[in-house]
Scaffold this motif. Structure first.
Motif, PDB file in Angstrom:
ATOM      1  N   TYR A   1       0.777  -1.218   0.120  1.00 35.51           N
ATOM      2  CA  TYR A   1      -0.058   0.150   0.016  1.00 35.51           C
ATOM      3  C   TYR A   1       0.912   1.091  -0.038  1.00 35.51           C
TER       4      TYR A   1
ATOM      5  N   ILE B   1      -5.986   7.378   2.962  1.00 36.14           N
ATOM      6  CA  ILE B   1      -7.178   7.950   2.427  1.00 36.14           C
ATOM      7  C   ILE B   1      -8.447   6.978   2.673  1.00 36.14           C
ATOM      8  N   TYR B   2      -8.230   5.893   2.597  1.00 38.76           N
ATOM      9  CA  TYR B   2      -9.427   4.965   2.655  1.00 38.76           C
ATOM     10  C   TYR B   2      -9.782   4.981   4.031  1.00 38.76           C
TER      11      TYR B   2
ATOM     12  N   SER C   1      -5.011   9.367 -12.505  1.00 34.05           N
ATOM     13  CA  SER C   1      -6.275   8.623 -12.179  1.00 34.05           C
ATOM     14  C   SER C   1      -7.376   8.988 -12.904  1.00 34.05           C
TER      15      SER C   1
ATOM     16  N   HIS D   1     -12.327   4.693  -4.690  1.00 34.40           N
ATOM     17  CA  HIS D   1     -11.296   3.928  -3.843  1.00 34.40           C
ATOM     18  C   HIS D   1     -10.946   2.887  -4.805  1.00 34.40           C
TER      19      HIS D   1
ATOM     20  N   LYS E   1      -0.278   5.940  -0.267  1.00 36.09           N
ATOM     21  CA  LYS E   1      -1.319   6.710   0.138  1.00 36.09           C
ATOM     22  C   LYS E   1      -2.591   6.494   0.594  1.00 36.09           C
ATOM     23  N   GLU E   2      -3.214   5.502  -0.655  1.00 38.32           N
ATOM     24  CA  GLU E   2      -4.460   5.147  -0.706  1.00 38.32           C
ATOM     25  C   GLU E   2      -4.882   4.400   0.784  1.00 38.32           C
TER      26      GLU E   2
ATOM     27  N   ALA F   1      -7.236   2.753  -6.812  1.00 33.44           N
ATOM     28  CA  ALA F   1      -6.230   2.157  -6.163  1.00 33.44           C
ATOM     29  C   ALA F   1      -5.946   0.612  -6.911  1.00 33.44           C
TER      30      ALA F   1
END
Length: 367
Positions: free
Chosen positions: A68, A74-75, A301, A117, A70-71, A121
């Motif tokens: 993983y 953020i999640y 993205s 998300h 930064k997501e 991701a």
């Protein structure tokens, strides 16, 4: 059964189980398992986590992860309460499933959780499950994920995880009732940053001792490491002072955000604090973001999420750079009418009225 376990599969399976029971360090046991299991079940992102699910709300306690960036943060901040898997694994009985066996892809892809998300991701295929659920509603869960560059997880891979579950369940139960539980909290920031070069991470304890520093991702000259440490450490001191000076009537804010000017570049620093058992166990974590690279990742993205054509994407990048129509024509060697047509398509796909809403669309979580 459409598959067989080979001799090599069985030997590897037993080796992984042996390592599960061979470690007295339970957090390290989970960490090692995630890294070992990839030899039998390939995944790109994996996590073992602890949370409490009550009254439709999810509260995370601890997280250990592989792959993983930064997501994950953020999640936890924005999307965990949209997670459609967590209610399913909060039941008391053993659960382990492929997301494709539970959710209809065509319907799931319409949800904000998928659009904002899962898809950005690159978590298109998943195996999810619970390892342990206690009487208070605390859940130890596991998730393995990979992108649509690969096929969905096979029945064999799912069955391997099901066979592993009883062993992991014993470790999870021991972990929830052990003093090791506190040592997992700091691994929340133990990210693999290989794909997120705009982020650097630093960690101090409550006495100001530097525990972890991540420089490679920012390509900062070694001669400037000490200066950057000093800048970020001073922000931790400021956060500590803010918390100590807060009134009892107002809740303490355990975060601080600041612009950092360093080596002619502008960065954004986010400082957070997590209280431990003692001052040595307290944690100050600084995450440093590079504005320019963040914008680049956001733009990339958008191309996938909104299905822009290659030419629309080129026009979009020009718009974000602030070019007017004539400048876009000269840069891309296309006519004014063509530029306007692409701009209309871009605004329609983003559901905005014009260029003035473009940056806010990128930054207010619409992507």
């Amino acid at each position: 059964m459409e598959y067989v376990f080979t001799k090599e599969d069985i030997l590897e399976f037993n080796r992984i189980i042996d390592e599960i029971y061979g470690s007295e360090d339970l957090p390290q046991c989970f960490d090692t398992f995630l890294k070992n299991i990839s030899s039998l079940v390939y995944f790109e992102k994996g996590d073992i986590y602890i949370f409490k699910y009550a009254n439709g709300k999810i509260t995370y306690d601890s997280y250990i992860s592989v792959g993983y960036g930064k997501e994950l943060d953020i999640y936890k901040t924005y999307f965990c309460n949209l997670d459609d898997v967590l209610p399913l694994i909060s039941v008391n009985q053993p659960v382990m499933f492929r997301s494709s066996d539970i959710f209809l892809s065509s319907e799931r892809e319409k949800t904000d959780y998928y659009k904002k998300h899962l898809n950005p991701a690159k978590m298109h295929h998943s195996i999810e499950g619970n390892l342990y659920v206690d009487e208070n509603g605390t859940v130890v869960g596991i998730g393995l994920h990979r992108s649509d560059s690969y096929d969905d997880f096979s029945q064999k891979e799912l069955d391997i995880l099901k066979l592993m579950r009883p062993h992991l369940s014993k470790m999870a139960e021991r972990f929830l009732h052990s003093s090791d539980k506190n040592s997992l909290n700091e691994r929340l920031m133990d990210f693999d940053l290989s794909e997120f070069k705009e982020i650097g991470i630093w960690m101090w304890n409550g006495t100001g001792q530097l525990i972890k520093a991540s420089f490679d991702e920012l390509n900062i000259n070694e001669s400037h490491h000490e200066e950057l440490n000093r800048i970020l450490s001073s922000l931790c001191v400021s956060l500590k002072n803010n918390m100590q000076n807060g009134s009892q009537e107002e809740p303490q804010n355990n975060q601080l955000h600041s612009k950092v000017l360093f080596e002619g570049s502008t960065y954004y620093a986010s400082i957070s604090y997590k209280k431990g058992i003692s001052e040595d166990e307290d944690r100050f974590v600084a995450i440093l973001y590079d504005y320019i690279n963040i914008i680049k990742h956001l733009i990339c993205s958008m191309k996938t999420q909104y299905d822009f054509t290659d030419r629309e994407f080129e026009v979009l990048k020009c718009l974000i750079e602030g070019m007017n129509i004539n400048e876009i024509c000269n840069t891309l060697f296309i006519s004014t009418s063509t530029v306007k047509k692409h701009m209309t398509n871009i605004y329609k796909k983003l559901n905005i009225e014009g260029r003035h809403q473009l940056i806010s669309c990128m930054l207010d979580n619409k992507i």
